[in-house]
Scaffold this motif. Structure first.
Motif, PDB file in Angstrom:
ATOM      1  N   LEU A  65      -1.834 -22.181 -28.181  1.00 14.92           N
ATOM      2  CA  LEU A  65      -2.532 -22.919 -27.124  1.00 14.92           C
ATOM      3  C   LEU A  65      -3.552 -22.024 -26.435  1.00 14.92           C
ATOM      4  CD1 LEU A  65       0.493 -24.851 -25.639  1.00 14.92           C
ATOM      5  CD2 LEU A  65      -1.591 -25.896 -26.508  1.00 14.92           C
ATOM      6  N   GLN A  66      -3.144 -20.802 -26.129  1.00 16.84           N
ATOM      7  CA  GLN A  66      -4.045 -19.843 -25.468  1.00 16.84           C
ATOM      8  C   GLN A  66      -5.252 -19.534 -26.351  1.00 16.84           C
ATOM      9  OE1 GLN A  66      -3.578 -18.528 -22.320  1.00 16.84           O
ATOM     10  NE2 GLN A  66      -5.551 -17.532 -22.529  1.00 16.84           N
ATOM     11  N   THR A  67      -5.000 -19.244 -27.617  1.00 13.54           N
ATOM     12  CA  THR A  67      -6.074 -18.920 -28.560  1.00 13.54           C
ATOM     13  C   THR A  67      -7.049 -20.079 -28.731  1.00 13.54           C
ATOM     14  OG1 THR A  67      -4.634 -17.389 -29.743  1.00 13.54           O
ATOM     15  CG2 THR A  67      -6.553 -18.205 -30.947  1.00 13.54           C
ATOM     16  N   ALA A  68      -6.512 -21.307 -28.724  1.00 13.67           N
ATOM     17  CA  ALA A  68      -7.351 -22.501 -28.883  1.00 13.67           C
ATOM     18  C   ALA A  68      -8.100 -22.852 -27.604  1.00 13.67           C
ATOM     19  CB  ALA A  68      -6.491 -23.680 -29.340  1.00 13.67           C
ATOM     20  N   GLY A  69      -7.791 -22.176 -26.507  1.00  8.97           N
ATOM     21  CA  GLY A  69      -8.478 -22.460 -25.248  1.00  8.97           C
ATOM     22  C   GLY A  69      -8.032 -23.751 -24.595  1.00  8.97           C
ATOM     23  N   ILE A  70      -6.811 -24.182 -24.896  1.00  8.58           N
ATOM     24  CA  ILE A  70      -6.291 -25.430 -24.341  1.00  8.58           C
ATOM     25  C   ILE A  70      -5.594 -25.124 -23.025  1.00  8.58           C
ATOM     26  CG2 ILE A  70      -4.663 -27.323 -24.709  1.00  8.58           C
ATOM     27  CD1 ILE A  70      -5.146 -26.884 -27.746  1.00  8.58           C
ATOM     28  N   GLN A  71      -5.987 -25.854 -21.979  1.00 11.21           N
ATOM     29  CA  GLN A  71      -5.402 -25.652 -20.657  1.00 11.21           C
ATOM     30  C   GLN A  71      -4.431 -26.791 -20.376  1.00 11.21           C
ATOM     31  OE1 GLN A  71      -8.209 -25.581 -17.423  1.00 11.21           O
ATOM     32  NE2 GLN A  71      -6.734 -24.688 -16.034  1.00 11.21           N
ATOM     33  N   VAL A  72      -3.137 -26.470 -20.357  1.00 13.58           N
ATOM     34  CA  VAL A  72      -2.092 -27.444 -20.051  1.00 13.58           C
ATOM     35  C   VAL A  72      -1.022 -26.762 -19.199  1.00 13.58           C
ATOM     36  CG1 VAL A  72      -2.368 -28.917 -22.096  1.00 13.58           C
ATOM     37  CG2 VAL A  72      -0.863 -26.927 -22.205  1.00 13.58           C
ATOM     38  N   PHE A  73      -0.278 -27.558 -18.486  1.00 17.44           N
ATOM     39  CA  PHE A  73       0.859 -27.052 -17.722  1.00 17.44           C
ATOM     40  C   PHE A  73       2.080 -27.083 -18.633  1.00 17.44           C
ATOM     41  CE2 PHE A  73       4.551 -27.609 -14.991  1.00 17.44           C
ATOM     42  CZ  PHE A  73       4.368 -26.577 -14.093  1.00 17.44           C
ATOM     43  N   TYR A  74       2.920 -26.052 -18.524  1.00 13.22           N
ATOM     44  CA  TYR A  74       4.139 -26.036 -19.328  1.00 13.22           C
ATOM     45  C   TYR A  74       5.300 -25.517 -18.491  1.00 13.22           C
ATOM     46  CZ  TYR A  74       4.013 -20.952 -19.835  1.00 13.22           C
ATOM     47  OH  TYR A  74       4.031 -19.610 -19.579  1.00 13.22           O
ATOM     48  N   ALA A  75       6.504 -25.823 -18.949  1.00 16.86           N
ATOM     49  CA  ALA A  75       7.732 -25.283 -18.374  1.00 16.86           C
ATOM     50  C   ALA A  75       8.571 -24.763 -19.532  1.00 16.86           C
ATOM     51  CB  ALA A  75       8.490 -26.350 -17.596  1.00 16.86           C
ATOM     52  N   ARG A  76       9.116 -23.588 -19.350  1.00 13.92           N
ATOM     53  CA  ARG A  76       9.954 -22.955 -20.374  1.00 13.92           C
ATOM     54  C   ARG A  76      11.311 -22.674 -19.736  1.00 13.92           C
ATOM     55  NH1 ARG A  76       8.572 -18.316 -24.479  1.00 13.92           N
ATOM     56  NH2 ARG A  76      10.640 -17.436 -24.731  1.00 13.92           N
ATOM     57  N   LEU A  77      12.347 -23.291 -20.278  1.00 20.33           N
ATOM     58  CA  LEU A  77      13.684 -23.203 -19.711  1.00 20.33           C
ATOM     59  C   LEU A  77      14.663 -22.684 -20.757  1.00 20.33           C
ATOM     60  CD1 LEU A  77      13.446 -26.838 -18.445  1.00 20.33           C
ATOM     61  CD2 LEU A  77      13.188 -24.857 -16.985  1.00 20.33           C
ATOM     62  N   GLU A  78      15.634 -21.919 -20.303  1.00 16.87           N
ATOM     63  CA  GLU A  78      16.693 -21.515 -21.222  1.00 16.87           C
ATOM     64  C   GLU A  78      17.480 -22.758 -21.615  1.00 16.87           C
ATOM     65  OE1 GLU A  78      19.208 -18.369 -19.866  1.00 16.87           O
ATOM     66  OE2 GLU A  78      17.513 -17.196 -19.124  1.00 16.87           O
ATOM     67  N   ALA A  79      17.941 -22.786 -22.867  1.00 16.45           N
ATOM     68  CA  ALA A  79      18.662 -23.970 -23.346  1.00 16.45           C
ATOM     69  C   ALA A  79      19.856 -23.565 -24.207  1.00 16.45           C
ATOM     70  CB  ALA A  79      17.713 -24.844 -24.166  1.00 16.45           C
ATOM     71  N   ASP A  80      20.942 -24.283 -24.028  1.00 15.65           N
ATOM     72  CA  ASP A  80      22.076 -24.247 -24.934  1.00 15.65           C
ATOM     73  C   ASP A  80      21.959 -25.515 -25.766  1.00 15.65           C
ATOM     74  OD1 ASP A  80      23.221 -21.923 -23.821  1.00 15.65           O
ATOM     75  OD2 ASP A  80      24.182 -23.110 -22.267  1.00 15.65           O
ATOM     76  N   PHE A  81      22.028 -25.403 -27.076  1.00 11.83           N
ATOM     77  CA  PHE A  81      21.877 -26.596 -27.887  1.00 11.83           C
ATOM     78  C   PHE A  81      22.745 -26.529 -29.127  1.00 11.83           C
ATOM     79  CE2 PHE A  81      18.636 -23.610 -29.213  1.00 11.83           C
ATOM     80  CZ  PHE A  81      18.644 -23.689 -30.596  1.00 11.83           C
ATOM     81  N   GLY A  82      22.961 -27.676 -29.706  1.00 12.21           N
ATOM     82  CA  GLY A  82      23.764 -27.784 -30.922  1.00 12.21           C
ATOM     83  C   GLY A  82      23.877 -29.234 -31.323  1.00 12.21           C
ATOM     84  N   ILE A  83      24.723 -29.503 -32.276  1.00 12.00           N
ATOM     85  CA  ILE A  83      24.953 -30.858 -32.755  1.00 12.00           C
ATOM     86  C   ILE A  83      26.417 -31.184 -32.512  1.00 12.00           C
ATOM     87  CG2 ILE A  83      24.925 -32.390 -34.757  1.00 12.00           C
ATOM     88  CD1 ILE A  83      22.698 -30.563 -35.896  1.00 12.00           C
ATOM     89  N   VAL A  84      26.655 -32.280 -31.832  1.00  6.90           N
ATOM     90  CA  VAL A  84      28.008 -32.740 -31.543  1.00  6.90           C
ATOM     91  C   VAL A  84      28.505 -33.579 -32.708  1.00  6.90           C
ATOM     92  CG1 VAL A  84      29.412 -34.137 -29.984  1.00  6.90           C
ATOM     93  CG2 VAL A  84      27.573 -32.731 -29.076  1.00  6.90           C
ATOM     94  N   GLY A  85      29.775 -33.423 -33.043  1.00  6.41           N
ATOM     95  CA  GLY A  85      30.376 -34.288 -34.055  1.00  6.41           C
ATOM     96  C   GLY A  85      30.280 -33.788 -35.475  1.00  6.41           C
ATOM     97  N   MET A  86      29.658 -32.641 -35.699  1.00  7.78           N
ATOM     98  CA  MET A  86      29.578 -32.090 -37.068  1.00  7.78           C
ATOM     99  C   MET A  86      30.868 -31.368 -37.394  1.00  7.78           C
ATOM    100  SD  MET A  86      25.758 -30.731 -37.820  1.00  7.78           S
ATOM    101  CE  MET A  86      26.258 -30.226 -39.437  1.00  7.78           C
TER     102      MET A  86
END
Length: 106
Positions: free
Chosen positions: A84-105
């Protein structure tokens, strides 16, 4: 698993290199190996300029807020933000820590 929840905010009609920005973001993420991404259109929202955008009869089409989000490894999120930075695109973002997985496998 541990990773990053990357949220990128834009508008429905925003474009980059002739493509809708949310489509460009999904394609860039796919080429970086990010396993999935989703795009959500908001019913209403406002940004740093305080202008309210809502989906109603009088609103101009394409100005509604759009959320593009990914669950990724930190290095993948960094690489997408770098693109995004290299392309010169200006957008707002949020980066959050995440715990993730698949339930039921088994």
């Amino acid at each position: 698993m541990k990773g990053v929840h990357l949220r990128i905010y834009t508008h429905e009609s925003s474009r980059h290199e002739g493509a809708l920005l949310y489509e460009w973001l999904l394609e860039q993420a796919r080429t970086l190996g990010i396993p999935g991404g989703s795009v959500f259109r908001a019913m209403a929202g406002y940004g740093r300029h305080g202008v309210l955008h809502e989906s109603n009869f009088f609103e101009l089409a394409g100005t509604e807020p759009v959320l593009v989000e990914f669950i990724a490894q930190p290095e993948q999120a960094d690489a997408l933000l770098d693109r995004l930075q290299t392309a010169g695109i200006q957008v707002f973002y949020a980066r959050l820590e995440a715990d993730f997985g698949i339930v039921g496998m088994k």
